[in-house]
Each structure stands twice: as structure tokens, then as C-alpha cells.
Design an enzyme around this catalytic site. Structure first.
Site, short mmCIF file in Angstrom:
data_model
loop_
_atom_site.label_atom_id
_atom_site.label_comp_id
_atom_site.label_asym_id
_atom_site.label_seq_id
_atom_site.Cartn_x
_atom_site.Cartn_y
_atom_site.Cartn_z
N ARG A 1 0.84 -1.21 0.00
CA ARG A 1 0.00 0.00 0.00
C ARG A 1 0.87 1.26 0.00
NH1 ARG A 1 -2.75 -4.60 2.17
NH2 ARG A 1 -4.72 -4.67 1.06
N ASP B 1 -6.49 -14.83 1.72
CA ASP B 1 -7.57 -14.07 2.37
C ASP B 1 -8.43 -13.32 1.35
OD1 ASP B 1 -5.19 -12.57 1.91
OD2 ASP B 1 -6.01 -10.91 3.07
N GLU B 2 -9.68 -13.13 1.74
CA GLU B 2 -10.59 -12.17 1.12
C GLU B 2 -10.72 -12.30 -0.40
OE1 GLU B 2 -10.56 -8.40 4.06
OE2 GLU B 2 -8.69 -8.61 2.93
N TRP C 1 -6.48 -14.38 11.85
CA TRP C 1 -6.61 -12.91 11.92
C TRP C 1 -8.01 -12.46 12.24
CZ3 TRP C 1 -9.04 -9.45 8.33
CH2 TRP C 1 -9.57 -10.04 7.18
N TRP D 1 -0.50 -2.99 8.61
CA TRP D 1 -1.07 -2.71 7.27
C TRP D 1 -0.93 -1.22 7.03
CZ3 TRP D 1 -1.60 -7.08 4.88
CH2 TRP D 1 -1.89 -8.23 5.61
N THR D 2 -0.75 -0.82 5.76
CA THR D 2 -0.34 0.58 5.56
C THR D 2 -1.29 1.40 4.68
OG1 THR D 2 1.14 -0.10 3.77
CG2 THR D 2 2.09 0.05 5.99
N GLU D 3 -2.57 1.02 4.63
CA GLU D 3 -3.51 1.87 3.89
C GLU D 3 -3.43 3.33 4.37
OE1 GLU D 3 -4.30 -1.10 5.03
OE2 GLU D 3 -5.72 -2.13 3.72
N ASP E 1 -2.50 -1.15 12.50
CA ASP E 1 -3.03 0.01 11.75
C ASP E 1 -4.19 0.65 12.51
OD1 ASP E 1 -4.42 -2.38 11.22
OD2 ASP E 1 -5.18 -1.66 9.29
N ASP F 1 0.42 -7.00 -3.31
CA ASP F 1 -1.00 -6.80 -3.01
C ASP F 1 -1.54 -5.87 -4.09
OD1 ASP F 1 -3.54 -6.60 -1.67
OD2 ASP F 1 -2.53 -7.00 0.22
N HIS G 1 -6.45 -10.47 -3.71
CA HIS G 1 -5.45 -9.39 -3.56
C HIS G 1 -4.45 -9.38 -4.72
CE1 HIS G 1 -6.53 -7.82 0.45
NE2 HIS G 1 -7.02 -9.02 0.63
C1 ACM Z 1 -6.03 -9.53 6.25
O1 ACM Z 1 -6.06 -8.62 7.10
N1 ACM Z 1 -6.75 -9.42 5.14
C2 ACM Z 1 -5.22 -10.70 6.43
#
Ligand code: ACM
Ligand code: ZN
Length: 513
Positions: free
Chosen positions: A148, A314-315, A381, A454-456, A408, A177, A256
Site C-alpha cells: 500500500r 484471504d478475502e 486474523w 497494514w499501511t492503507e 493500523d 497486493d 489481492h
Molecule cells: C487480512 O487482514 N486481510 C489478512
């Protein structure tokens, strides 16, 4: 590990980086200098003898190191440690005439020296003392999201220096990502020629409503981004290795992957653009996707010595897969009844590939959906439920629960740019994976704990450090110290003192109100 070595040298080299910080500020009024009870993470056992040594004097004292498993076992007086604990264990004696270290392995010697460094950093004199110490968990980690926003190798090395001082030993490198691919891959140069660069520096200017923006060619004036060359990675790995830190790279699949699809659109599902729902996913139906992932992983395996590869998981949105002819054909051919099983097919297949190359996989807890790959380690997580399920199924787990360990999230309501949830130091410190109902028999499946940055919301290096510290101090203590040594008021006192020291070392430690 078995051989016996005796090395005598002075401490001037190992303490050199900290001598500037030793004389001020003075937080400790304790007669006789700083003591083992003042360090982070709290050591397992210690005793304090009469007398103290000025830090300047300590720097010039002889250091006697003995590497001997039987010597350490004698110090342990019958207590049984796992092999990995024994390798990290140390006995340290600081006396007027010198410093003695006993350890079964160089790793233990390293941790003894970290204790010594931290003691010497905290005040101008250190009490004569003895420490016997070893870690509680084998994985004591930090994740850095470099996609990010990108910090680069000097930042990474600086954080590894702090991790070492805190006796943390796993650096989870989130290298790829949606908003940027950060690792040179020779077979797929577009990943860094194109998708390591974007017009907008700010992540939130680039991604709007979960739809990513554009990428631009490397060299475009004003482009934001960057990536690690293989030479950079080799340099970071050498630096980490000297500090007994294992670097675990993450290559995300199947979600991702917005950036991968921008560089290689053929890796997306076979649907017209107008019918594409999910924008982040690789097509798990196409054979070409596996060719891509295997070639990328081969280069990653060659570069990183870790036994582990983190494959993300993930996701992943699965709506395209319901309609994509390649996904549907794959499901039919493999007898898969749901798109969750299709994801599981991909992860299992990549696990087999990893095993063929001597590697084991780690994945986020979504890899439980559709059936867990046989040997996968789960990174829990979404709270701890995924981890507990994985343990019940006989798998190893690393706990990184969002409500406690997502760095974050903000530390006070007025904090500069952070994600919404409130995760102050005390909350981080309060988490203990073994209080989640894990039995003694299953305890060996708990590999450890990890904080994730995480760096959003985090673009600048100073901001990243403020999110990491002091909360990483709490994760370090949960990862290393026995649960019986955990005591928040006592920890807070140590955090205040060490935060000042860390600031004089150049770290931007968050000042709590
Ligand atoms: C995550 O926070 N999507 C692993
Ligand atoms: Zn598809």
C-alpha cells in the site's frame, strides 16, 4: 550446537551502537543501577548481586562466552525445554570483573547480548546480576505491508534492529497486493516495470470504493512506488540472519491480485469486462495461473531461505468463478462442489508444489474454507476462532487477531490517520493465545504471535514507527516471557523508560496521553 567454544573479547563492539544513549535520560533512581526486571521482554529468571558497573566500564569489560548444551542444561536444573527453546536459551552473568554468557547455540549468545544491550541502554550503571532466560513461543513476528505504501530497505533494516533488541524473530514481508508488486521477478518483468508504480502516492487517492486505480510505467515522472531487487533482498536477508530473524515472504493468491491482473490480464477469469464482478482475483480454473504462480514461487524459493512461504488466501471474491467457463470446467474435472472447494483446490495444489521444493505453506484463516491443505499453518486474523479450528484439525497456528494485533488501528481517538478500531497498548498486552482454551496437549500447535502493520493509512516512515511502537514491545513480551511474568503496570513502567531510550536511538515511539 554441541561443540564447546570459549571466546574472550571485549564488549566494545556489541555495545557501540548504544553508548550514545547511556548517559541520559536517567529514569532509574534504584541504587545500584538498572536491573533485569527493567528490560523488555521480561526475562524468565534473574537474581541481583551487590554492586553495580558503570555502562562505560561495562563496555570495556572482558566477555567470556561458552557454547555448551550441557552447561545450559545444568543451569536449567532439570527443567525441560523444546529444542528450539534450548537454541535461544542463555545464561548471563554481569559481574565487576566481566561478563559471562553460556548458551547451547549462537542464537542464545545473541539473545544474551540483546539483554546486555538493553540493560546498558537504560541507565548509566547496571547492577551485578545473573539472568537465565528462554522464549515462550517460537514465532514472535511483525508483518510489514510494503504494497500500500513502500518504505524500502533502510526502514526495514532499522525495524529489524529494534525487533532483535526485543528478541523478536520473524519478519513477515507482505510484498505483493492490489496497489503494488514490490519484488523483482525475472520471469514476469511487468510486475515491477508496471505494477510497482502508480500516479497517486496516497493509497486512498488511488483506491476508491475498493476499486483500484491505474499503474504507470517505471520511470514515469512523479510516479510513486518502488520494489526490491534480488540484490536488495539478499542484503536484507543477510542483515536479518545476523540478528536471528527469519524473513517469511508472502505471495498472495488467489485474492489481492489486482496488480497482477493489471500486468498480466490473461490471469483473470474468462469473462467480458462488463460481466466481471471481482477485480482482485486470479482465475483458479486456468492452467496458466498455476504456471504463473509456480514460476514466481520458484524465484521466491531461490531467494528466501525460510522453510515457510505465506500464500495469502484471504478475502478472495468468488463471484466470477461461478460464471467463468475455465473455473466451471476445473470444478467439473476435479469434482469440486463449491467455489470454496475451488479455492481449496488451488491452495492444496500450491502446497504440493511448495512441498516438492522443501517448503511449507502459511495462509490466512480463510484457507480453512473448503477444506484445509494437509500441512498448512494458519494465521488466525479474524479473531481466534480460525486458529482454534485449525488446532482442532491438528494444524499449527500463528495468532494475529485484528482486535489485539492489527497495528493500523489507532491508539487514541485523536491519533493522526489510523484505521477505525481502538487498540491501545494495554489491549495489545492483554492478549494471550493460551487463554483461548487450548489444551496442554495442543500447545505445541501454537507457534506464536505477530503484530501486523497494514499501511492503507500509513505512508510516512515516522508514522509507521509510531504505529509499531510501543505496541510491538507488548507483542514481544507476550511472545517471549512466561505468562506468569506478565504484569501490565510493571510493563508500563518499563515501556516509559525504554520508549525514551528508543527515541534517542532515532525511533518515533508514540507518546501516549
Ligand atoms: C487480512 O487482514 N486481510 C489478512
Ligand atoms: Zn476463472
Amino acid at each position: 550446537m554441541k561443540q564447546i567454544q570459549i571466546i574472550i573479547k571485549t564488549l566494545s563492539v556489541s555495545l557501540a551502537v548504544l553508548t550514545v544513549t547511556c548517559c541520559e535520560p536517567k529514569h532509574y533512581e534504584v541504587a545500584g543501577g538498572v536491573q533485569p526486571k527493567d528490560i523488555i521482554p521480561a526475562p524468565v529468571e534473574y537474581s541481583v548481586q551487590s554492586g553495580s558497573i558503570g555502562t562505560d566500564e561495562l563496555t570495556n569489560l572482558p566477555e567470556k562466552v561458552r557454547i555448551s548444551e550441557s552447561a545450559v542444561r545444568r543451569r536449567l536444573k532439570g527443567r525441560k525445554l523444546e529444542d528450539w527453546q534450548l537454541r535461544s536459551a542463555y545464561w548471563l552473568k554481569i559481574g565487576k570483573k566481566g561478563v559471562k554468557i553460556e548458551a547451547a547455540d549462537q542464537e542464545g549468545v545473541f539473545y544474551a547480548r540483546q539483554s546486555l544491550k538493553m540493560l546498558a541502554s537504560l541507565d548509566s550503571s547496571v547492577a551485578c546480576c545473573t539472568i537465565l532466560d528462554w522464549p515462550r513461543f517460537r514465532h514472535r513476528g511483525i508483518l510489514l505491508d510494503e504494497s500500500r505504501h513502500f518504505q524500502g530497505k533502510d526502514f526495514v533494516k532499522k525495524q529489524m534492529e529494534m525487533m532483535a533488541l526485543l528478541k523478536m524473530n520473524r519478519f513477515h514481508f507482505h510484498l505483493v497486493d492490489n496497489p503494488g508488486w514490490r519484488l523483482q521477478i525475472d520471469s514476469y518483468l511487468r510486475l515491477t516495470q508496471l505494477t510497482a508504480w502508480r500516479p497517486e502516492a496516497e493509497f486512498w487517492d488511488w483506491e476508491v470504493d475498493e476499486i483500484g486505480g491505474e499503474f504507470v510505467e517505471e520511470g514515469t515522472p512523479g510516479a510513486y512506488g518502488g520494489y526490491y531487487t534480488k540484490q536488495d533482498i539478499a542484503e536484507i536477508l543477510a542483515f536479518a540472519d545476523e540478528r536471528h530473524i527469519e524473513v517469511i515472504p508472502e505471495i498472495e493468491m488467489p485474492g489481492h491480485n489486482y496488480e497482477t491482473r493489471a500486468a498480466y490480464p490473461e490471469l483473470a477469469c474468462s469473462l467480458p469486462e462488463s460481466e466481471m464482478s471481482d477485480r482482485w482475483e486470479l482465475c483458479p480454473g486456468k492452467e496458466g495461473t498455476y504456471d504463473f504462480l509456480e514460476k514466481v514461487l520458484l524465484e521466491v524459493f531461490e531467494l528466501f531461505p525460510s522453510d515457510y512461504i505465506h500464500i495469502g488466501g484471504d478475502e478472495a471474491g468468488k463471484r466470477n468463478w461461478e460464471r467463468c467457463p475455465d473455473c466451471q470446467a476445473r470444478m467439473k474435472a476435479e469434482g469440486l462442489e463449491s467455489v470454496e472447494e475451488l479455492q481449496s483446490y488451488m491452495i492444496r495444489r500450491m502446497e504440493r508444489f511448495a512441498h516438492e521444493h522443501g517448503k511449507r505453506i502459511i495462509g490466512w484463516d480463510e484457507i480453512l474454507e473448503g477444506g484445509l491443505a494437509p500441512d498448512a499453518t494458519v494465521m488466525s486474523w479474524h479473531g481466534t476462532e480460525g486458529g482454534l479450528q485449525a488446532i482442532a484439525e491438528g494444524h499449527d497456528v500463528i495468532f494475529t487477531p485484528t482486535h489485539y494485533y492489527y497495528l493500523d488501528y489507532h491508539q487514541d481517538p485523536n491519533q493522526y490517520r489510523a484505521a477505525g478500531r481502538y487498540v491501545p497498548l494495554e489491549k495489545v498486552y492483554s492478549f494471550d493465545p493460551m487463554e483461548e482454551g487450548i489444551t496442554e496437549a495442543d500447545a505445541h500447535h501454537v507457534l506464536g504471535v505477530q503484530g501486523n502493520l497494514w499501511t492503507e493509512h500509513v505512508r510516512e516512515a515516522w508514522h509507521a514507527e509510531m504505529m509499531l511502537y510501543p505496541r510491538a514491545f507488548a507483542i514481544a513480551e507476550t511472545g517471549w516471557s512466561p505468562s506468569t511474568r506478565k504484569d501490565y503496570p510493571n510493563f508500563e513502567r518499563r515501556v516509559s523508560a525504554f520508549s525514551e531510550v528508543a527515541r534517542t536511538m532515532g525511533y518515533n515511539v508514540y507518546r501516549r496521553p
